[in-house]
Design an enzyme around this catalytic site. Structure first.
Site, mmCIF file in Angstrom:
data_model
loop_
_atom_site.group_PDB
_atom_site.id
_atom_site.type_symbol
_atom_site.label_atom_id
_atom_site.label_comp_id
_atom_site.label_asym_id
_atom_site.label_seq_id
_atom_site.Cartn_x
_atom_site.Cartn_y
_atom_site.Cartn_z
ATOM 1 N N LYS A 41 1.984 -2.268 4.821
ATOM 2 C CA LYS A 41 1.687 -0.843 4.952
ATOM 3 C C LYS A 41 2.493 -0.257 6.107
ATOM 4 O O LYS A 41 2.448 -0.757 7.229
ATOM 5 C CB LYS A 41 0.193 -0.650 5.183
ATOM 6 N N ASN A 80 -2.971 -3.747 14.114
ATOM 7 C CA ASN A 80 -2.251 -2.508 14.402
ATOM 8 C C ASN A 80 -3.079 -1.396 15.036
ATOM 9 O O ASN A 80 -2.570 -0.314 15.298
ATOM 10 C CB ASN A 80 -1.583 -1.974 13.128
ATOM 11 N N ALA A 112 2.009 -18.845 7.434
ATOM 12 C CA ALA A 112 0.828 -18.581 6.628
ATOM 13 C C ALA A 112 -0.330 -18.073 7.482
ATOM 14 O O ALA A 112 -0.645 -18.644 8.526
ATOM 15 C CB ALA A 112 0.412 -19.844 5.900
ATOM 16 N N HIS A 138 2.693 -15.986 2.786
ATOM 17 C CA HIS A 138 1.344 -16.485 2.480
ATOM 18 C C HIS A 138 0.279 -15.751 3.287
ATOM 19 O O HIS A 138 0.171 -15.937 4.503
ATOM 20 C CB HIS A 138 1.223 -17.987 2.804
ATOM 21 N N ARG A 148 0.809 -1.216 0.000
ATOM 22 C CA ARG A 148 0.000 0.000 0.000
ATOM 23 C C ARG A 148 0.845 1.271 0.000
ATOM 24 O O ARG A 148 0.372 2.334 -0.377
ATOM 25 C CB ARG A 148 -0.914 0.013 1.226
ATOM 26 N N TYR A 165 -0.905 -10.008 6.764
ATOM 27 C CA TYR A 165 -1.043 -8.558 6.816
ATOM 28 C C TYR A 165 -0.005 -8.039 7.804
ATOM 29 O O TYR A 165 0.033 -8.468 8.971
ATOM 30 C CB TYR A 165 -2.433 -8.099 7.271
#
Length: 224
Positions: A109, A144, A138, A121, A91, A124
């Protein structure tokens, strides 16, 4: 305990292009607010024989392999011999080191990903710093933002540090292994050479050279 949370304890020098910035702060989360500007400072200085600026604010090593369906948002740096695989979503404000794997459907991000890190895999990773040769299994993610949207505090057995940050994922030391489908809750700090069992929900501080076990009740044991 607070000593274990410092940059000097979590990371070996030199395994990220952001090291000269990291070593100037006491705790690694202090750099989160500056990652975007750090990338914009480093990018124009990169060797043009090694890197190309694919679009404004997106610097990619010529030796990196970027799959056609991956998205690279500015600003970001993708290091040498790194793979960014199918449907990865970077991002922006992502500084990815050398010899890394950013896998299929992974989202990044506002992160520093040190050299030789694997997020291969369905991960985030947001508002986080991942140390050298750390690995996220994975489906493991960094959460966050707290559910009540209050500022994040780092809590250990003998330590409580107010960060002043609303967004703070996880700080992973060097050589950390995170098991599949684990959630690292806001303000998690994992010391170097530690392991997180699969499907764990981790909050607070995990000391270096430890194993975080989940089950009927979570516990931290020293490696033997």
């Amino acid at each position: 305990m607070a000593e274990q949370l410092k940059v000097s304890e979590l990371y070996e020098p030199g395994h990220t292009r952001a090291w000269e910035y990291l070593e100037k702060v006491e705790y690694p989360w202090e750099i989160l607010k500056d990652i975007k500007n750090i990338i914009l400072e480093i990018g124009p200085t990169l060797d043009k024989d090694i890197y190309e600026e694919r679009e404004e604010g997106v610097w990619v090593a010529k030796s990196a392999k970027i799959f056609p369906t991956a998205y690279l948002g500015a600003p970001c740096i993708i290091g040498e011999n790194t793979e960014v695989r199918q449907a990865a979503f970077i991002r922006g404000s992502a500084l990815v080191g050398d010899n890394c794997v950013v896998g299929n459907s992974v989202e990044l991000k506002n992160v520093i990903i040190s050299d030789n890190v694997q997020v291969p895999h369905y991960n985030y990773v947001g508002d986080s710093v991942l140390g050298y040769k750390s690995h996220m299994g994975a489906g493991s993610i960094t959460s966050n933002v707290k559910s009540d949207k209050t500022l994040v505090t780092v809590r250990g057995k003998e330590t409580s540090i107010d960060t002043g940050l609303k967004k703070f994922g996880a700080m992973l030391g060097d050589f950390v292994e995170v098991g599949c489908n684990s959630v690292l809750n806001p303000g998690t700090v994992i010391g170097s050479h530690s392991n997180i069992y699969p499907t764990s929900s981790v909050r607070g501080v995990v000391p270096s050279d430890s194993i975080y076990k989940s089950g009927m009740g979570s516990e931290i044991v020293e490696k033997r």
